[in-house]
Design a protein around this motif. Structure first.
Motif, PDB file in Angstrom:
ATOM      1  N   ASP A  83       9.736  -9.885  -6.924  1.00 27.35           N
ATOM      2  CA  ASP A  83       9.315  -9.302  -5.830  1.00 27.35           C
ATOM      3  C   ASP A  83       8.445  -8.500  -5.763  1.00 27.35           C
ATOM      4  N   LYS A  84       8.275  -7.936  -6.690  1.00 29.81           N
ATOM      5  CA  LYS A  84       7.127  -6.487  -6.768  1.00 29.81           C
ATOM      6  C   LYS A  84       6.367  -6.827  -8.018  1.00 29.81           C
ATOM      7  N   TRP A  85       6.141  -8.545  -7.954  1.00 32.00           N
ATOM      8  CA  TRP A  85       4.932  -8.573  -9.375  1.00 32.00           C
ATOM      9  C   TRP A  85       4.519  -9.888  -8.320  1.00 32.00           C
ATOM     10  N   ALA A  86       4.909 -10.892  -7.563  1.00 30.60           N
ATOM     11  CA  ALA A  86       4.089 -11.935  -6.231  1.00 30.60           C
ATOM     12  C   ALA A  86       3.418 -11.478  -6.440  1.00 30.60           C
ATOM     13  N   ILE A  87       2.942 -10.221  -5.189  1.00 29.92           N
ATOM     14  CA  ILE A  87       1.444 -10.504  -5.054  1.00 29.92           C
ATOM     15  C   ILE A  87       0.787 -10.733  -6.448  1.00 29.92           C
ATOM     16  N   TYR A 120      -1.366  -2.331   1.016  1.00 30.75           N
ATOM     17  CA  TYR A 120      -1.137  -3.563   1.423  1.00 30.75           C
ATOM     18  C   TYR A 120       0.628  -3.754   0.925  1.00 30.75           C
ATOM     19  N   ALA A 121       0.694  -4.135  -0.275  1.00 31.64           N
ATOM     20  CA  ALA A 121       2.271  -3.789  -0.953  1.00 31.64           C
ATOM     21  C   ALA A 121       2.515  -2.292  -1.115  1.00 31.64           C
ATOM     22  N   PRO A 122       3.495  -1.925  -0.649  1.00 30.96           N
ATOM     23  CA  PRO A 122       3.373  -0.258  -1.189  1.00 30.96           C
ATOM     24  C   PRO A 122       5.157  -0.561  -2.304  1.00 30.96           C
ATOM     25  N   GLN A 123       5.753  -1.553  -2.140  1.00 33.37           N
ATOM     26  CA  GLN A 123       7.047  -1.610  -3.303  1.00 33.37           C
ATOM     27  C   GLN A 123       6.183  -2.037  -4.364  1.00 33.37           C
TER      28      GLN A 123
END
Length: 298
Positions: A50-54, A230-233
């Motif tokens: 989920d941390k690489w999905a973006i 946008y995606a802090p994780q």
């Protein structure tokens, strides 16, 4: 004597053995450190999908790629402006007129001493109050051109001074004016000699464009901050991907530098071989055996 050994003695058998041992130990230490870092990241969940999905979305890739294009555009404009200023600055620094030489030296020392980040901030804060309503790219290029022109001017000056004085003296002996000798004889040879150093200057300019995030200029680092906002994780992942993109550009410039150095080395080797062949051709040859036999019969 080999030039690479003019400052130190080549290692003997024991020294080479120690170097191999130190190299193996250092490689093992680096591998252990990388494994430890990887395990720590795995424990903290930095490799979760989920941390690489973006970054698997086309929009994110295009967003970062446009930032890389903005970075390269700022670097190209800054390099052209810096080199255009550096050449006359180096010539003025070498001028025989004390006033011209001192003014050029003061410019070089002043802008070399100021940190680039402070110079960029000063341009953004002060120039608009003077009526210069530029875009962020203009402020960034102007500040980087001032800073890197001072650094590159010293590279150019060192390249000119590295040439033998006989080149300029021979041109003057042929009837050239000092300006003609510098333009047609000294500068072409100096530019070829300092081309690897100029490529290193371009690499420094590319890396310094990352300071544009304080303006803010929409370059690669600034866009990575937008992604992480946008995606802090995915903060660490965004930093890693941007580092790799900067690394690819740096690796390309370093490869170009090594290619230029190899090409110059081959050119020097061919020149030395031609001179050796010419010197051998000028030596008196041996008397042919047929002539020697005819002389002995007579």
């Amino acid at each position: 004597m080999n030039r690479s050994h003019t400052l130190y003695e080549p290692p003997g058998p024991l020294g080479r053995k120690r170097q191999r041992i130190f190299s193996i130990v250092s490689a093992l230490a680096v591998c252990w450190l990388l494994v430890a870092i990887g395990m720590r990241l795995e424990t903290s969940g930095q490799f979760d999908a989920d941390k690489w999905a973006i970054f698997l979305h086309w929009g994110t890739a295009k967003f970062l790629f446009d930032g890389l294009v903005s970075t390269l555009m700022a670097a190209a404009c800054s390099a052209l402006a810096a080199f255009a200023l550096a050449l006359p600055l180096a010539l003025w620094r070498l001028s025989t007129r004390p006033l011209v030489s001192r003014l050029a030296g003061a410019y070089i020392e002043f802008f070399r001493a100021i940190p680039l980040l402070l110079l960029i901030l000063f341009m953004v804060i002060e120039l608009p109050s003077l009526g210069f309503d530029w875009p962020a790219l203009g402020f960034l290029v102007f500040a980087m051109a001032l800073h890197h022109s001072a650094l590159t001017a010293e590279v150019v000056r060192a390249g000119i001074l590295s040439l033998p004085r006989g080149q300029r003296e021979a041109a003057l002996a042929l009837g050239m004016r000092p300006s003609q000798a510098m333009l047609h004889v000294v500068l072409p040879q100096a530019l070829r000699a300092m081309l690897p150093a100029l490529i290193s200057s371009v690499l420094a300019i590319v890396q310094d464009t990352s300071l544009g995030y304080v303006i803010p200029y929409d370059e690669l680092l600034h866009r990575s901050q937008d992604v992480s906002s946008y995606a802090p994780q995915s903060l660490l992942q965004a930093a890693f991907i941007v580092t790799m993109m900067y690394g690819l550009v740096s690796a390309a410039l370093l490869y170009l530098k090594r290619w230029v150095l190899r090409r110059q080395g081959r050119a020097v080797a061919r020149s030395v071989a031609k001179r050796a062949d010419g010197a051998a051709a000028d030596l008196p040859g041996e008397v042919p055996a047929s002539v020697a036999g005819a002389n002995s019969r007579e």
